[in-house]
Scaffold this active site. Structure first.
Site, mmCIF file in Angstrom:
data_model
loop_
_atom_site.group_PDB
_atom_site.id
_atom_site.type_symbol
_atom_site.label_atom_id
_atom_site.label_comp_id
_atom_site.label_asym_id
_atom_site.label_seq_id
_atom_site.Cartn_x
_atom_site.Cartn_y
_atom_site.Cartn_z
ATOM 1 C CG ASN A 154 -0.317 -0.043 2.292
ATOM 2 O OD1 ASN A 154 0.749 -0.690 2.588
ATOM 3 N ND2 ASN A 154 -1.054 0.224 3.493
ATOM 4 C CD GLU A 252 2.217 0.097 10.425
ATOM 5 O OE1 GLU A 252 0.856 0.150 10.814
ATOM 6 O OE2 GLU A 252 2.505 0.563 9.321
ATOM 7 C CB CYS A 286 -2.251 0.751 8.624
ATOM 8 S SG CYS A 286 -0.761 2.048 8.401
ATOM 9 C CD GLU A 460 8.615 0.439 10.641
ATOM 10 O OE1 GLU A 460 7.519 0.733 9.986
ATOM 11 O OE2 GLU A 460 9.666 -0.097 9.947
#
Ligand code: NAD
Length: 479
Positions: A154, A252, A286, A460
């Site tokens: 994505n 994640e 997300c 991150e």
């Protein structure tokens, strides 16, 4: 074959490797379902070679000064900026998003390389006062070792960039497996590092059947850490696999972001920001705003402002500069959205606009707005990962928090209000890794990006993103 689309290769020990008898798979353009290129799969011998290269390069890269590592990352960031138009075009071809969005993502990848280039130079340990006059206690940060990373389709630039730059800045070496659906973007981000003078073996890139590649890498004792971005289901599987050898992990995973629109919010401003945010990357994000909980006093006006703006969106070819939304990246989302929207309608929800696949070639889905969904509708529980906004009314703060915190996801949340007491209640009460108040801008190289609950482990970016690739070593000395 498109002229702009590069030949797809593996990158192992500083060498670009083409198909050459390897298995391969086609990469599909979601705009018209045509084939863009053939992606070679790494053979078992290739995977072994990539791991050996990362292992052999580790001691040298660990001992390379942070300044020298920083120079390479900064040079790579400049090359990304020089090549941004080309890389963005590759991304639009293989992923579908509008090229304007793709370019912003590519530039964010360059910022990420720059951020870690600088942060790697500030990877300070510390001295702790001793318990006796002669004791000296030092805390060292050391690179964890060889890492494996798995990035999704994505965000084909920013997700590999975070993993590559974090690992390399900390002094780790890496075997990266980007998504097979969007390989060219990742390949170009690896190429800039090669062109910037990265020593052979420090970064290796492979493709293949995801479960086979991750299965191989997570079984190897040389791999000290892995990083994965993708669905919660796959994240759990990889974490349990890697737990057998206690590998460190950054995960994640999925999200289902609640958005609280309070009664004092500027409805037009909120609708502008939320329509842009919801339909960015066709909702395949997300941290996409997903469950809108709107105070009942402003519910009707918010729904009509949101629907009016949604109907005006221009959906089309991502290469056309005027397109505001492109196709979905793959047909799996079409199947999922068809099922989820039928279920919501059967359960009595109101469909205001959209709701179906667009006719013709390509994986286009209409921008969709649904309201008054019961909490047991699939859409209210499963990540839609598509251009679908879900809007429900709420009466008070208790209800807002109860509904926002209902799910096992805890990645992103948003709120629109000017009321400082409401902001404080939300800041304290929402179970989330990231909260945007009057903004959807929660993703930047300087700040930690990550979730709580089943949305993942660790962060991150930010200082945290560097520490994720470091071991802490205590050295206590005495005379
Ligand atoms: P999926 O669960 O099959 O795959 C998700 C990602 O994980 C893909 O990039 C895939 O290549 C990778 N993957 C799958 N199995 C793997 C394995 N065994 N080892 C290593 N990598 C593996 O689903 P999908 O259809 O590709 O994507 C749909 C769902 O995935 C969405 O509903 C969303 O929840 C989630 N997703 C999340 C993100 C994110 O940014 N957190 C990104 C992409 C997909």
């Amino acid at each position: 074959m498109s002229q702009a689309y590069p030949q797809l290769q593996l990158f192992i020990n500083g060498q670009w490797l083409s198909a050459d008898g390897r298995k391969s798979e086609p990469v599909i353009n979601p705009l018209d379902e045509s084939t863009l290129g053939q992606l070679p799969h790494a053979s078992p011998a290739d995977l072994q070679a990539a791991l050996q290269a990362a292992n052999a390069a580790f001691e040298g890269w660990k001992r390379t000064s942070p300044l020298a590592r920083s120079d390479i990352l900064r040079k790579a960031a400049s090359l990304i900026r020089e090549r941004a138009d080309h890389i963005a075009r590759c991304m639009t071809l293989e992923q579908g998003k509008p090229v304007r969005e793709a370019k912003l993502e590519v530039l964010a990848a360059a910022d990420t390389y720059d951020w870690y280039a600088e942060e790697g130079r500030r990877n300070y340990g510390r001295l702790v006062p001793g318990k006796t006059p002669t004791q000296r206690i030092a805390v060292h940060h050391e690179p964890v070792g060889v890492c494996a990373a798995f990035a999704p389709w994505n965000f084909p630039a920013i997700t590999p960039a975070r993993k590559i730059a974090g690992a390399l800045a900390a002094g780790c070496t890496l075997v990266l497996k980007p998504a097979e659906e969007t390989p060219a973007t990742a390949q170009e981000l690896v190429r800039v590092l090669h062109d910037a003078g990265l020593p052979a073996g420090v970064l290796n890139m492979v493709f293949g059947v995801p479960a086979e590649v991750s299965g191989y890498l997570l079984d190897q004792p040389e791999v000290a850490k892995f990083s994965f971005t993708g669905s919660t289901a796959v994240g759990k599987m990889l974490a349990s696999h890697a737990a057998k050898s206690m590998k460190r992990a950054t995960l994640e995973l999925g999200g289902h972001a609640p958005v609280i629109v309070w009664k004092d919010a500027d409805i037009n401003k909120a609708a502008d920001a939320l329509v842009a945010g919801k339909f960015r990357n066709a909702g395949q994000v997300c941290i996409s705003p997903t469950r809108f909980y709107v105070h009942r006093d402003v519910f009707d006006s918010f729904v009509s402002a949101f629907v009016e703006r949604t109907k005006k969106l221009k959906v089309g070819n991502g290469l056309d500069e005027s397109s505001q939304m492109g196709p979905l990246a793959n047909p799996r989302r079409i199947e999922a959205l068809t099922r989820l929207i039928a279920d919501a309608q059967e359960k009595g929800a109101t469909l205001h606009t959209g709701g179906k696949r667009m006719p013709g070639k390509g994986f286009f889905w209409e921008p969709t707005v649904i309201s008054n969904l019961p909490e047991d509708a699939g859409l209210m529980n499963e990540e839609p990962f598509g251009p679908v906004a879900l809007i429900n009314p709420i009466a008070d703060m208790d209800e807002a928090l109860k509904r926002a915190n209902r799910l096992q996801y805890g990645l992103a949340a948003y709120a629109f209000t000017q009321d400082s007491a409401v902001r404080q209640q939300l800041s304290n009460g929402v179970q989330t890794g990231m909260l945007g108040i009057n903004t959807l801008n929660i993703s930047m190289a300087e700040a930690p990006f990550g979730g709580v609950k089943e949305s993942g482990w660790g962060s991150e970016c930010g200082i945290e993103g560097l520490q994720a690739y470091c071991n802490i070593k205590l050295v206590s000395e005495d005379q």
